[in-house]
Design an enzyme around this catalytic site. Structure first.
Site, PDB file in Angstrom:
ATOM      1  N   HIS A   5       0.056   7.464  10.293  1.00 43.00           N
ATOM      2  CA  HIS A   5      -0.061   6.757  11.831  1.00 43.00           C
ATOM      3  C   HIS A   5       0.216   7.968  12.782  1.00 43.00           C
ATOM      4  CE1 HIS A   5       0.881   2.901   9.940  1.00 43.00           C
ATOM      5  NE2 HIS A   5      -0.398   2.728  10.425  1.00 43.00           N
TER       6      HIS A   5
ATOM      7  N   CYS B 126       8.907   1.757  12.093  1.00 44.12           N
ATOM      8  CA  CYS B 126       7.969   0.665  11.609  1.00 44.12           C
ATOM      9  C   CYS B 126       8.648  -0.677  10.992  1.00 44.12           C
ATOM     10  CB  CYS B 126       6.773   1.277  10.589  1.00 44.12           C
ATOM     11  SG  CYS B 126       7.537   1.867   9.099  1.00 44.12           S
TER      12      CYS B 126
ATOM     13  N   GLU C 120       6.336  -3.261  12.720  1.00 39.77           N
ATOM     14  CA  GLU C 120       5.831  -2.527  13.740  1.00 39.77           C
ATOM     15  C   GLU C 120       4.262  -2.475  13.903  1.00 39.77           C
ATOM     16  OE1 GLU C 120       7.199   1.365  15.794  1.00 39.77           O
ATOM     17  OE2 GLU C 120       6.144   1.692  14.092  1.00 39.77           O
ATOM     18  N   ASP C 121       3.583  -2.770  12.647  1.00 40.19           N
ATOM     19  CA  ASP C 121       2.025  -2.635  12.604  1.00 40.19           C
ATOM     20  C   ASP C 121       1.473  -3.766  13.064  1.00 40.19           C
ATOM     21  OD1 ASP C 121       2.161  -0.185  11.763  1.00 40.19           O
ATOM     22  OD2 ASP C 121       2.390  -0.749   9.722  1.00 40.19           O
TER      23      ASP C 121
ATOM     24  N   LEU D 197       0.714  -1.238   0.074  1.00 39.57           N
ATOM     25  CA  LEU D 197      -0.108   0.165   0.055  1.00 39.57           C
ATOM     26  C   LEU D 197       0.934   1.274  -0.005  1.00 39.57           C
ATOM     27  CD1 LEU D 197      -2.479  -1.101   2.865  1.00 39.57           C
ATOM     28  CD2 LEU D 197      -2.853  -1.092   0.415  1.00 39.57           C
TER      29      LEU D 197
ATOM     30  N   ARG E  88      -6.217   3.906  10.177  1.00 42.52           N
ATOM     31  CA  ARG E  88      -6.149   2.516  10.361  1.00 42.52           C
ATOM     32  C   ARG E  88      -6.664   2.027  11.753  1.00 42.52           C
ATOM     33  NH1 ARG E  88      -2.017   0.645   6.829  1.00 42.52           N
ATOM     34  NH2 ARG E  88      -2.192   1.672   4.819  1.00 42.52           N
TER      35      ARG E  88
ATOM     36  N   ASP F  33       3.519  -5.616   2.506  1.00 45.64           N
ATOM     37  CA  ASP F  33       3.900  -4.771   3.505  1.00 45.64           C
ATOM     38  C   ASP F  33       4.525  -5.390   4.607  1.00 45.64           C
ATOM     39  OD1 ASP F  33       3.251  -2.133   2.411  1.00 45.64           O
ATOM     40  OD2 ASP F  33       1.138  -2.736   2.538  1.00 45.64           O
TER      41      ASP F  33
ATOM     42  N   ARG G 282      -3.532  -6.414   5.059  1.00 49.78           N
ATOM     43  CA  ARG G 282      -2.162  -6.769   6.202  1.00 49.78           C
ATOM     44  C   ARG G 282      -2.606  -7.409   7.212  1.00 49.78           C
ATOM     45  NH1 ARG G 282       1.658  -1.819   7.522  1.00 49.78           N
ATOM     46  NH2 ARG G 282       2.902  -3.712   8.000  1.00 49.78           N
TER      47      ARG G 282
HETATM   48  C1  CIR Z   1       1.164   0.619   4.726  1.00 49.07           C
HETATM   49  O1  CIR Z   1       0.542   1.323   3.951  1.00 49.07           O
HETATM   50  O2  CIR Z   1       0.485  -0.050   5.597  1.00 49.07           O
HETATM   51  C2  CIR Z   1       2.533   0.469   4.491  1.00 49.07           C
HETATM   52  N1  CIR Z   1       2.697   0.606   3.037  1.00 49.07           N
HETATM   53  C3  CIR Z   1       3.401   1.331   5.390  1.00 49.07           C
HETATM   54  C4  CIR Z   1       3.185   1.235   6.718  1.00 49.07           C
HETATM   55  C5  CIR Z   1       4.087   1.996   7.756  1.00 49.07           C
HETATM   56  N2  CIR Z   1       3.928   1.772   9.073  1.00 49.07           N
HETATM   57  C6  CIR Z   1       4.329   2.450   9.897  1.00 49.07           C
HETATM   58  O3  CIR Z   1       4.761   3.704   9.697  1.00 49.07           O
HETATM   59  N3  CIR Z   1       4.025   2.005  11.156  1.00 49.07           N
END
Ligand code: CIR
Length: 256
Positions: free
Chosen positions: A164, A251, A65-66, A18, A131, A60, A85
């Site tokens: 975020h 992340c 970290e997510d 994404l 999110r 992704d 995700r």
């Molecule tokens: C997303 O859109 O989920 C990933 N392309 C990027 C996530 C980045 N995560 C973060 O900064 N904690």
């Protein structure tokens, strides 16, 4: 003091993840090099690294970290706000099981991304974002309270330029927050010493304190100078290819 970090190598198709796409398409080879340098930097900060293999099912998934939040007391598995995700969670659980016995889990209809969670000593800021929804934030606050932490919810849904909460703030210890202008005056952060990041260096508001060092994206001289002035030892890292995928420096690892 952190001892461990988990990272996941970018997969060959990581450019299919994404992105708002404002900065163009990333190059895989360059991403691998940058990821390797990032990993070495974590090791130099004294961390033992667990590097997970690439997962091309989830482009992704390098943004580890997510799907999880790790505190000094427990690990919390999230339910990422982007459905593409959500399949990242079992893989991160398996990796964390080497270190943690018990897990909390965000359940539907809650959604939450680790990028929205900022820990400042024993207090957690939980961002409500594109999110992370109210129900996800509520569940997390409850888990944290059970573990003896306090938390507060910061609604950033009106700040459209960030994905975020941690795209805009970082807690770096000693009561210091690095913050982008748009978040600097939010009442939650009033009691902190705030290092304000100018809009042109906004991406560096996502920096990370790792033991004696602050890792920050390269090429943001004002932020770096402000950190040095306050006595922080800085480690600039080029992570341009991850920036193209809307990912920040924090992340790319889980640190605990
Ligand atoms: C997303 O859109 O989920 C990933 N392309 C990027 C996530 C980045 N995560 C973060 O900064 N904690």
């Amino acid at each position: 003091m952190f001892r461990n970090a988990i990272v996941r190598l970018p997969s060959e198709n990581f450019a299919d993840g994404l992105t708002s796409g404002k900065l163009g398409k990333p190059t895989y080879r360059k991403a691998l090099e940058q990821h390797a340098a990032y990993s070495v930097a974590l090791q130099r900060c004294g961390l033992e690294l667990l590097a997970l293999p690439p997962d091309s099912q989830h482009p992704d998934s390098t943004f580890v970290e997510d799907p999880a939040i790790v505190t000094s007391r427990s690990a919390i598995l999230t339910r990422p706000g982007a459905t593409s995700r959500q399949g990242e969670v079992p893989g991160i659980r398996e990796a964390l099981a080497r270190f943690f016995r018990e897990f909390h889990q965000i359940e539907p209809p809650g959604t939450l991304d680790g990028g929205d969670i900022c820990e400042a000593e024993n207090r957690f800021f939980i961002g409500l974002s594109q999110r992370t929804n109210e129900e996800g934030a509520r569940q997390l606050a409850e888990f944290l309270a059970r573990d003896g932490f306090t938390s507060s919810i910061v609604d950033i849904r009106g700040i459209r330029s960030v994905l975020h909460l941690k795209s805009g703030i970082a807690y770096i210890g000693e009561n210091h927050l690095v913050t982008m202008e748009a978040m600097a005056d939010l009442p939650h952060f009033r009691n902190y010493v705030r290092i304000r990041v100018k809009p042109e260096e906004s991406y560096a508001a996502n920096c990370v304190r790792v033991n004696d060092f602050v890792l920050l994206p390269a090429g943001r001289p004002h932020v770096e100078a402000a950190l040095k002035e306050r006595g922080y030892k800085t480690v600039p890292l080029d992570i341009s290819e991850f920036e193209k995928m809307d990912g920040g420096l924090s992340c790319l690892s889980l640190r605990f």
